[in-house]
Design a protein around this motif. Structure first.
Motif, PDB file in Angstrom:
ATOM      1  N   ASP A   1      -0.311   2.741   4.690  1.00 59.11           N
ATOM      2  CA  ASP A   1       0.996   3.389   4.660  1.00 59.11           C
ATOM      3  C   ASP A   1       1.998   2.297   4.297  1.00 59.11           C
ATOM      4  N   VAL A   2       2.462   2.306   3.046  1.00 59.47           N
ATOM      5  CA  VAL A   2       3.354   1.260   2.544  1.00 59.47           C
ATOM      6  C   VAL A   2       4.809   1.726   2.477  1.00 59.47           C
ATOM      7  N   THR A   3       5.110   2.836   3.139  1.00 56.68           N
ATOM      8  CA  THR A   3       6.448   3.420   3.073  1.00 56.68           C
ATOM      9  C   THR A   3       7.528   2.414   3.463  1.00 56.68           C
ATOM     10  N   LYS A   4       7.365   1.740   4.584  1.00 57.95           N
ATOM     11  CA  LYS A   4       8.385   0.804   5.076  1.00 57.95           C
ATOM     12  C   LYS A   4       8.433  -0.486   4.266  1.00 57.95           C
ATOM     13  N   PHE A   5       7.405  -0.719   3.451  1.00 58.68           N
ATOM     14  CA  PHE A   5       7.317  -1.950   2.669  1.00 58.68           C
ATOM     15  C   PHE A   5       7.849  -1.790   1.248  1.00 58.68           C
ATOM     16  N   LEU A   6       8.176  -0.571   0.847  1.00 61.89           N
ATOM     17  CA  LEU A   6       8.593  -0.319  -0.534  1.00 61.89           C
ATOM     18  C   LEU A   6       9.717  -1.240  -0.987  1.00 61.89           C
ATOM     19  N   GLU A   7      10.776  -1.354  -0.184  1.00 61.72           N
ATOM     20  CA  GLU A   7      11.937  -2.153  -0.580  1.00 61.72           C
ATOM     21  C   GLU A   7      11.680  -3.650  -0.491  1.00 61.72           C
ATOM     22  N   GLU A   8      10.702  -4.054   0.305  1.00 63.29           N
ATOM     23  CA  GLU A   8      10.407  -5.477   0.491  1.00 63.29           C
ATOM     24  C   GLU A   8       9.389  -6.013  -0.509  1.00 63.29           C
ATOM     25  N   HIS A   9       8.675  -5.137  -1.189  1.00 65.15           N
ATOM     26  CA  HIS A   9       7.590  -5.585  -2.073  1.00 65.15           C
ATOM     27  C   HIS A   9       8.137  -6.497  -3.165  1.00 65.15           C
ATOM     28  N   PRO A  10       7.598  -7.727  -3.271  1.00 66.69           N
ATOM     29  CA  PRO A  10       8.106  -8.689  -4.265  1.00 66.69           C
ATOM     30  C   PRO A  10       8.042  -8.189  -5.705  1.00 66.69           C
ATOM     31  N   GLY A  11       7.074  -7.338  -6.023  1.00 62.72           N
ATOM     32  CA  GLY A  11       6.948  -6.822  -7.383  1.00 62.72           C
ATOM     33  C   GLY A  11       7.819  -5.603  -7.645  1.00 62.72           C
ATOM     34  N   GLY A  12       8.562  -5.183  -6.629  1.00 63.33           N
ATOM     35  CA  GLY A  12       9.419  -4.007  -6.763  1.00 63.33           C
ATOM     36  C   GLY A  12       8.716  -2.764  -6.243  1.00 63.33           C
ATOM     37  N   GLU A  13       9.513  -1.827  -5.782  1.00 65.60           N
ATOM     38  CA  GLU A  13       8.922  -0.628  -5.197  1.00 65.60           C
ATOM     39  C   GLU A  13       8.234   0.254  -6.224  1.00 65.60           C
ATOM     40  N   GLU A  14       8.650   0.180  -7.495  1.00 63.84           N
ATOM     41  CA  GLU A  14       8.038   1.030  -8.513  1.00 63.84           C
ATOM     42  C   GLU A  14       6.555   0.713  -8.704  1.00 63.84           C
ATOM     43  N   VAL A  15       6.169  -0.530  -8.441  1.00 59.87           N
ATOM     44  CA  VAL A  15       4.757  -0.909  -8.554  1.00 59.87           C
ATOM     45  C   VAL A  15       3.930  -0.117  -7.541  1.00 59.87           C
ATOM     46  N   LEU A  16       4.430  -0.022  -6.326  1.00 59.10           N
ATOM     47  CA  LEU A  16       3.728   0.742  -5.295  1.00 59.10           C
ATOM     48  C   LEU A  16       3.831   2.238  -5.553  1.00 59.10           C
ATOM     49  N   ARG A  17       4.964   2.680  -6.031  1.00 59.86           N
ATOM     50  CA  ARG A  17       5.178   4.110  -6.288  1.00 59.86           C
ATOM     51  C   ARG A  17       4.215   4.620  -7.368  1.00 59.86           C
ATOM     52  N   GLU A  18       3.919   3.779  -8.354  1.00 58.39           N
ATOM     53  CA  GLU A  18       2.985   4.183  -9.412  1.00 58.39           C
ATOM     54  C   GLU A  18       1.596   4.461  -8.859  1.00 58.39           C
ATOM     55  N   GLN A  19       1.226   3.767  -7.799  1.00 63.53           N
ATOM     56  CA  GLN A  19      -0.105   3.899  -7.212  1.00 63.53           C
ATOM     57  C   GLN A  19      -0.136   4.873  -6.039  1.00 63.53           C
ATOM     58  N   ALA A  20       1.013   5.389  -5.656  1.00 66.95           N
ATOM     59  CA  ALA A  20       1.126   6.231  -4.462  1.00 66.95           C
ATOM     60  C   ALA A  20       0.188   7.426  -4.513  1.00 66.95           C
ATOM     61  N   GLY A  21      -0.494   7.645  -3.397  1.00 72.60           N
ATOM     62  CA  GLY A  21      -1.399   8.779  -3.280  1.00 72.60           C
ATOM     63  C   GLY A  21      -2.732   8.592  -3.963  1.00 72.60           C
ATOM     64  N   GLY A  22      -3.017   7.390  -4.414  1.00 72.93           N
ATOM     65  CA  GLY A  22      -4.269   7.178  -5.126  1.00 72.93           C
ATOM     66  C   GLY A  22      -4.879   5.819  -4.859  1.00 72.93           C
ATOM     67  N   ASP A  23      -5.884   5.492  -5.649  1.00 70.66           N
ATOM     68  CA  ASP A  23      -6.620   4.244  -5.490  1.00 70.66           C
ATOM     69  C   ASP A  23      -5.895   3.116  -6.212  1.00 70.66           C
ATOM     70  N   ALA A  24      -5.469   2.117  -5.458  1.00 70.54           N
ATOM     71  CA  ALA A  24      -4.736   0.977  -6.014  1.00 70.54           C
ATOM     72  C   ALA A  24      -5.585  -0.285  -6.005  1.00 70.54           C
ATOM     73  N   THR A  25      -6.877  -0.152  -5.780  1.00 73.20           N
ATOM     74  CA  THR A  25      -7.759  -1.311  -5.645  1.00 73.20           C
ATOM     75  C   THR A  25      -7.711  -2.207  -6.877  1.00 73.20           C
ATOM     76  N   GLU A  26      -7.891  -1.624  -8.046  1.00 71.11           N
ATOM     77  CA  GLU A  26      -7.935  -2.426  -9.274  1.00 71.11           C
ATOM     78  C   GLU A  26      -6.609  -3.140  -9.509  1.00 71.11           C
ATOM     79  N   SER A  27      -5.510  -2.433  -9.329  1.00 78.89           N
ATOM     80  CA  SER A  27      -4.193  -3.043  -9.530  1.00 78.89           C
ATOM     81  C   SER A  27      -3.951  -4.163  -8.530  1.00 78.89           C
ATOM     82  N   PHE A  28      -4.326  -3.931  -7.280  1.00 79.98           N
ATOM     83  CA  PHE A  28      -4.137  -4.930  -6.233  1.00 79.98           C
ATOM     84  C   PHE A  28      -4.936  -6.193  -6.538  1.00 79.98           C
ATOM     85  N   GLU A  29      -6.176  -6.028  -6.948  1.00 80.99           N
ATOM     86  CA  GLU A  29      -7.030  -7.180  -7.222  1.00 80.99           C
ATOM     87  C   GLU A  29      -6.630  -7.893  -8.513  1.00 80.99           C
ATOM     88  N   ASP A  30      -6.166  -7.145  -9.520  1.00 79.63           N
ATOM     89  CA  ASP A  30      -5.769  -7.753 -10.789  1.00 79.63           C
ATOM     90  C   ASP A  30      -4.594  -8.703 -10.633  1.00 79.63           C
TER      91      ASP A  30
END
Length: 138
Positions: free
Chosen positions: A39-68
């Motif tokens: 649950d990354v809801t509270k972290f959206l604004e703090e994410h160094p790469g910007g919240e849009e990076v997390l929003r793009e992966q929301a509700g799905g598998d972010a494994t590849e993006s996270f590892e890349d």
């Protein structure tokens, strides 16, 4: 929030993929990394790469993006605090991607043109070069 509030024998809460897919709004943003539900809801604004990076992966598998991206050890430790459960074992194959192989297996049948065209073309070029070379020397 869980459809059936299923838990593993170890007490880990399982979430169905359909439930995770619904959590893709600003009010609730969940992602899956290595079958762990975050649950990354509270972290959206703090994410160094910007919240849009997390929003793009929301509700799905972010494994590849996270590892890349190559997250640091600190980022991985911070992420542990956001784990709320695991993807239900029955849904794991729904997000699994086939492993890509860069090696051609020996069972693949070569096409006709690679068996005939390449050698014929190579022979024609060699013959042409031989004739040009022998004409110049005369």
């Amino acid at each position: 929030m869980g459809e059936k509030d299923e838990k593993s024998p170890d007490g880990v809460k399982y979430y169905r993929l359909s439930e995770i897919e619904e959590q893709n709004s600003f009010r609730s943003t969940w992602i899956i990394i290595q079958n762990q539900v975050y649950d990354v809801t509270k972290f959206l604004e703090e994410h160094p790469g910007g919240e849009e990076v997390l929003r793009e992966q929301a509700g799905g598998d972010a494994t590849e993006s996270f590892e890349d991206v190559g997250h640091s050890t600190d980022a991985r430790e911070m992420a542990k605090d956001m784990i709320i459960g695991e993807l239900h074992p029955e849904d794991r194959d729904k997000i699994a991607k086939p492993v890509e192989s860069w090696v051609t297996s020996l069972n693949d049948e070569p096409s006709w043109w690679s068996n005939w065209v390449f050698p014929t073309l190579a022979a024609a070029i060699i013959t042409l070069m031989y004739r040009i070379f022998t004409q110049e020397s005369e």
